[in-house]
Design a protein around this motif. Structure first.
Motif, PDB file in Angstrom:
ATOM      1  N   LYS A  20     -51.632  25.806  21.779  1.00 43.28           N
ATOM      2  CA  LYS A  20     -52.517  25.081  22.305  1.00 43.28           C
ATOM      3  C   LYS A  20     -53.899  25.417  21.770  1.00 43.28           C
ATOM      4  O   LYS A  20     -54.775  24.669  21.391  1.00 43.28           O
ATOM      5  N   SER A  21     -54.375  26.690  21.535  1.00 42.17           N
ATOM      6  CA  SER A  21     -55.687  27.088  20.946  1.00 42.17           C
ATOM      7  C   SER A  21     -55.708  26.582  19.515  1.00 42.17           C
ATOM      8  O   SER A  21     -56.822  25.923  19.135  1.00 42.17           O
ATOM      9  N   THR A  22     -54.538  26.685  18.645  1.00 45.82           N
ATOM     10  CA  THR A  22     -54.704  26.153  17.294  1.00 45.82           C
ATOM     11  C   THR A  22     -55.035  24.588  17.514  1.00 45.82           C
ATOM     12  O   THR A  22     -55.996  24.104  16.573  1.00 45.82           O
ATOM     13  N   ALA A  33     -61.141  29.240  20.581  1.00 46.45           N
ATOM     14  CA  ALA A  33     -60.185  30.012  21.160  1.00 46.45           C
ATOM     15  C   ALA A  33     -59.363  30.635  20.175  1.00 46.45           C
ATOM     16  O   ALA A  33     -59.164  30.398  19.165  1.00 46.45           O
ATOM     17  N   ILE A  34     -59.389  32.035  20.646  1.00 45.27           N
ATOM     18  CA  ILE A  34     -58.349  32.827  19.264  1.00 45.27           C
ATOM     19  C   ILE A  34     -57.074  32.524  19.571  1.00 45.27           C
ATOM     20  O   ILE A  34     -56.385  32.074  20.703  1.00 45.27           O
ATOM     21  N   THR A  35     -56.375  32.525  18.384  1.00 48.14           N
ATOM     22  CA  THR A  35     -55.021  32.555  18.270  1.00 48.14           C
ATOM     23  C   THR A  35     -54.046  33.584  17.943  1.00 48.14           C
ATOM     24  O   THR A  35     -54.862  34.364  17.034  1.00 48.14           O
ATOM     25  N   THR A  41     -52.478  35.176  24.819  1.00 46.21           N
ATOM     26  CA  THR A  41     -53.754  35.567  23.998  1.00 46.21           C
ATOM     27  C   THR A  41     -54.838  34.794  24.929  1.00 46.21           C
ATOM     28  O   THR A  41     -55.952  35.598  24.990  1.00 46.21           O
ATOM     29  N   THR A  42     -54.701  33.759  25.452  1.00 51.89           N
ATOM     30  CA  THR A  42     -55.572  33.077  26.066  1.00 51.89           C
ATOM     31  C   THR A  42     -55.874  33.545  27.501  1.00 51.89           C
ATOM     32  O   THR A  42     -54.739  33.002  28.326  1.00 51.89           O
ATOM     33  N   ARG A  43     -56.954  34.083  27.867  1.00 53.52           N
ATOM     34  CA  ARG A  43     -56.940  34.434  29.484  1.00 53.52           C
ATOM     35  C   ARG A  43     -58.046  33.766  30.064  1.00 53.52           C
ATOM     36  O   ARG A  43     -57.466  33.811  31.215  1.00 53.52           O
ATOM     37  N   LEU A  60     -60.244  21.772  28.429  1.00 54.56           N
ATOM     38  CA  LEU A  60     -60.080  22.943  28.957  1.00 54.56           C
ATOM     39  C   LEU A  60     -58.643  23.571  28.438  1.00 54.56           C
ATOM     40  O   LEU A  60     -57.669  23.093  28.757  1.00 54.56           O
ATOM     41  N   ASP A  61     -58.780  24.619  27.741  1.00 54.35           N
ATOM     42  CA  ASP A  61     -57.456  25.344  27.306  1.00 54.35           C
ATOM     43  C   ASP A  61     -57.182  26.405  28.275  1.00 54.35           C
ATOM     44  O   ASP A  61     -57.865  27.477  28.413  1.00 54.35           O
ATOM     45  N   THR A  62     -55.950  25.924  29.042  1.00 50.40           N
ATOM     46  CA  THR A  62     -55.891  26.760  30.211  1.00 50.40           C
ATOM     47  C   THR A  62     -54.870  27.789  29.577  1.00 50.40           C
ATOM     48  O   THR A  62     -53.980  27.703  28.804  1.00 50.40           O
TER      49      THR A  62
HETATM   50 MG    MG Z   1     -54.236  30.062  23.445  1.00 51.60          MG
END
Ligand code: MG
Ligand code: GDP
Ligand code: K
Length: 299
Positions: A20-22, A33-35, A41-43, A60-62
Motif C-alpha cells: 500500500k505505501s509503496t 509513507a515509509i515502507t 509499518t504504517t500506524r 488515505l493510507d490506512t
Molecule cells: Mg504501509
C-alpha cells in the motif's frame, strides 16, 4: 481549473505488506509513507495528495485491517474501519494469488454494504507468471463486487498509470481541496520521526521493531547562509535488553540508524542535518492510551 474538475478521498486498504505505501508513494511520486518488509509499518492515517489537470485525489493510507492484539492495534483497526465510510472510493490491494486467506475474507466482509466503489488492485504482478494473473482476478471477482480490477506492480511501476484514470472516474465533480503543490498534510516532525523509525526497523532484529516509537524532542533551523537543521529524537523501546540492542556495541547500531536517517533527511529537507539520537525504555507503551496519544497515533 476546468468545470469538469474532479476531487475526492480514496482509502487504500489491504493486508499488511501487500504494498500500500509503496503504491501510494509511487502514485504521488514522492516518499511519504515509509515502507518495509515488516508488517504494520504504517500506524497513522497519512493523507497524500495527487493533483493533475483532470482532478485531485486525496489518498488515505490506512493501517491494515486485522485483529487487534493491544490498544495500539485496536486504535489502528478503528481508524481503518472509520475511514471506509468517509471516502469516495476504496482501493483494495491484494497479492496475485488464488488463495483467499482469513485476512482477505475479513476485509471482504468489512466492504459489504459500505456503499462506496471498490477498485481491486492486484499488486506485485512482477512476482508471478503472466498466466497466474487471470485466475487471481477470477477468484477475487467471486468474493466482492468490484467497480474495477487492475493488476499492477507498484515496485516496478507496471500498469500504475491506469489506476489514476480509473479512480477519477468514480470521484464527484468538485473543487481542489489543497493547492496543487501539496503532497501531504502530515506535520513535518511526524514525517521526520517516521524516517528515523524506518531506518531503525531496517537495521534491527525482527523481535524489536513493533515495540519502538520515535519522538522528536527538538527540530530547529539554524539561521545563517548555510542551511542546517538540528534534530534531537528519542527512540522509545519496551525493554532494557532492547535498548542495549538498539544502541549496539560501542554505540555502533545507533550510529548506523542515525547516519542512514540523516542521509535521507538531508535529501528530504534539502539541508544539512545535525541529528542526535537517544534511546529510552518505556515499558508497555503500546498498551497505554497516554503514550499512544503522545506519539500522535490518535488522529
Ligand atoms: Mg504501509
Ligand atoms: P504495506 O504494509 O501494504 O504498506 O506494504 P509496503 O508498501 O510497506 O511494502 C511491503 C514490501 O513489499 C516492501 O518490501 C516492498 O518493497 C514490497 N513491494 C511493494 N510493492 C511491490 C511490488 O509490486 N512487487 C514486489 N516484488 N514487491 C513489492
Ligand atoms: K509494511
Amino acid at each position: 481549473m476546468t468545470p469538469d474538475f474532479k476531487s475526492g478521498f480514496v482509502a487504500i486498504i489491504g493486508r499488511p505488506n501487500v504494498g500500500k505505501s509503496t503504491l501510494m508513494n509511487h502514485l504521488i511520486g514522492q516518499k511519504i509513507a515509509i515502507t518495509s518488509k515488516k508488517p504494520q509499518t504504517t500506524r497513522n492515517r497519512i493523507q497524500t495528495v495527487y493533483t493533475c489537470d483532470k482532478g485531485q485525489i486525496v489518498f488515505l493510507d490506512t493501517p491494515g485491517i486485522h485483529k487487534a492484539k493491544n490498544k495500539l492495534g485496536e486504535y489502528m483497526v478503528a481508524v481503518a474501519e472509520r475511514t471506509l465510510k468517509e471516502v469516495d472510493a476504496i482501493m483494495w490491494l491484494v497479492e496475485p494469488s488464488t488463495f483467499i486467506g482469513a485476512g482477505e475474507r475479513h476485509i471482504a466482509e468489512q466492504l459489504q454494504g459500505v456503499g462506496v466503489p471498490v477498485i481491486l488492485i492486484i499488486n506485485k504482478i512482477d512476482t508471478v507468471k503472466k498466466e497466474e494473473i487471470l485466475p487471481a482476478i477470477d477468484t477475487y471477482r467471486k468474493i466482492c463486487d468490484f467497480a474495477e480490477i487492475i493488476p499492477c506492480s507498484a515496485l516496478r511501476g507496471q500498469n500504475t498509470e491506469d489506476i489514476i484514470d480509473s479512480i477519477l472516474k468514480y470521484l464527484p465533480y468538485g473543487p481542489m481541496f489543497y493547492d496543487e503543490d501539496t503532497v501531504t498534510d502530515q506535520p513535518q516532525r511526524q514525517i521526520v520521526a517516521e524516517v528515523i523509525r524506518e531506518k531503525a526497523l531496517h537495521a534491527l532484529d525482527a523481535e524489536i521493531p513493533h515495540g519502538i516509537a520515535v519522538a522528536i524532542d527538538k527540530m530547529k533551523e539554524r539561521p545563517g547562509k548555510n542551511p542546517m537543521v538540528d534534530i534531537e529524537a528519542t527512540i522509545i523501546c519496551e525493554r532494557d535488553s532492547h535498548k542495549g540492542i538498539i544502541i549496539g556495541k560501542g554505540g555502533a547500531m545507533l550510529k548506523k540508524i542515525g547516519s542512514n536517517a540523516r542521509f535521507e533527511l538531508e535529501r528530504m529537507l534539502d539541508s544539512k542535518v545535525n541529528l542526535k539520537l537517544w534511546v529510552k525504555v518505556k515499558k508497555d507503551w503500546r498498551d497505554s492510551d497516554f503514550m499512544i496519544k503522545n506519539f500522535g497515533y490518535d488522529k
